[in-house]
Every structure is written in structure tokens, then in C-alpha cells.
Design a protein around this motif. Sequence first.
Motif, PDB file in Angstrom:
ATOM      1  N   ARG A 194       6.020  -3.523 -16.715  1.00 55.26           N
ATOM      2  CA  ARG A 194       6.457  -3.936 -15.376  1.00 55.26           C
ATOM      3  C   ARG A 194       6.552  -2.727 -14.440  1.00 55.26           C
ATOM      4  O   ARG A 194       6.158  -2.814 -13.276  1.00 55.26           O
ATOM      5  CB  ARG A 194       7.793  -4.669 -15.449  1.00 55.26           C
ATOM      6  N   ARG A 195       7.068  -1.597 -14.945  1.00 53.61           N
ATOM      7  CA  ARG A 195       7.143  -0.398 -14.115  1.00 53.61           C
ATOM      8  C   ARG A 195       5.736   0.082 -13.736  1.00 53.61           C
ATOM      9  O   ARG A 195       5.491   0.474 -12.602  1.00 53.61           O
ATOM     10  CB  ARG A 195       7.915   0.714 -14.835  1.00 53.61           C
ATOM     11  N   ALA A 255       9.175  -3.755 -20.304  1.00 49.86           N
ATOM     12  CA  ALA A 255       9.764  -3.067 -19.155  1.00 49.86           C
ATOM     13  C   ALA A 255       8.835  -1.961 -18.667  1.00 49.86           C
ATOM     14  O   ALA A 255       8.655  -1.770 -17.453  1.00 49.86           O
ATOM     15  CB  ALA A 255      11.135  -2.501 -19.521  1.00 49.86           C
ATOM     16  N   ALA A 259       3.053  -1.766 -13.535  1.00 44.50           N
ATOM     17  CA  ALA A 259       2.500  -2.733 -12.581  1.00 44.50           C
ATOM     18  C   ALA A 259       3.017  -2.469 -11.172  1.00 44.50           C
ATOM     19  O   ALA A 259       2.317  -2.724 -10.192  1.00 44.50           O
ATOM     20  CB  ALA A 259       2.841  -4.157 -13.012  1.00 44.50           C
TER      21      ALA A 259
END
Length: 66
Positions: free
Chosen positions: A25-26, A22, A28
Motif C-alpha cells: 500500500r505504501r 502494508a 502504491a
Amino acid sequence: MRILASALIARGIARPVRSLAAFARRMAAGDYGTVPPTSRDDEIGDLASAFRAMQEGIASRGAADL
């Protein structure tokens, strides 16, 4: 009893890996303000530390571009 122990071990591995995923992803998506949890003293903690170093490197290069 073995099944319970296996489930607890799996949870202890899966939860921090999901947390790191997670975080990645943040990051990215451009969110460099979030800090990955690095309280573990094992391979997962090492991975979290590597993510944090990568985050700091990307953020500093981004600031230099401004």
C-alpha cells in the motif's frame, strides 16, 4: 494445546503477510523508500524479495523518467 499451537502458527503467517500488504500500500502511494522485511527463508520471504525487486524496478524506471 492444539489451539495454542494453531494460533501461534497463524500469527506467524498473518503478521508478515499484513506487513507485506502494508508495504504494498505504501509503494502504491508512491513511497519507494520503505524496504520490505526479507529475513525469512520461506515462501513469505520469497514474496518479500519479489516485492523488493518490483520496488527497485519501479523506482529505477521512475528515476529514468526524470
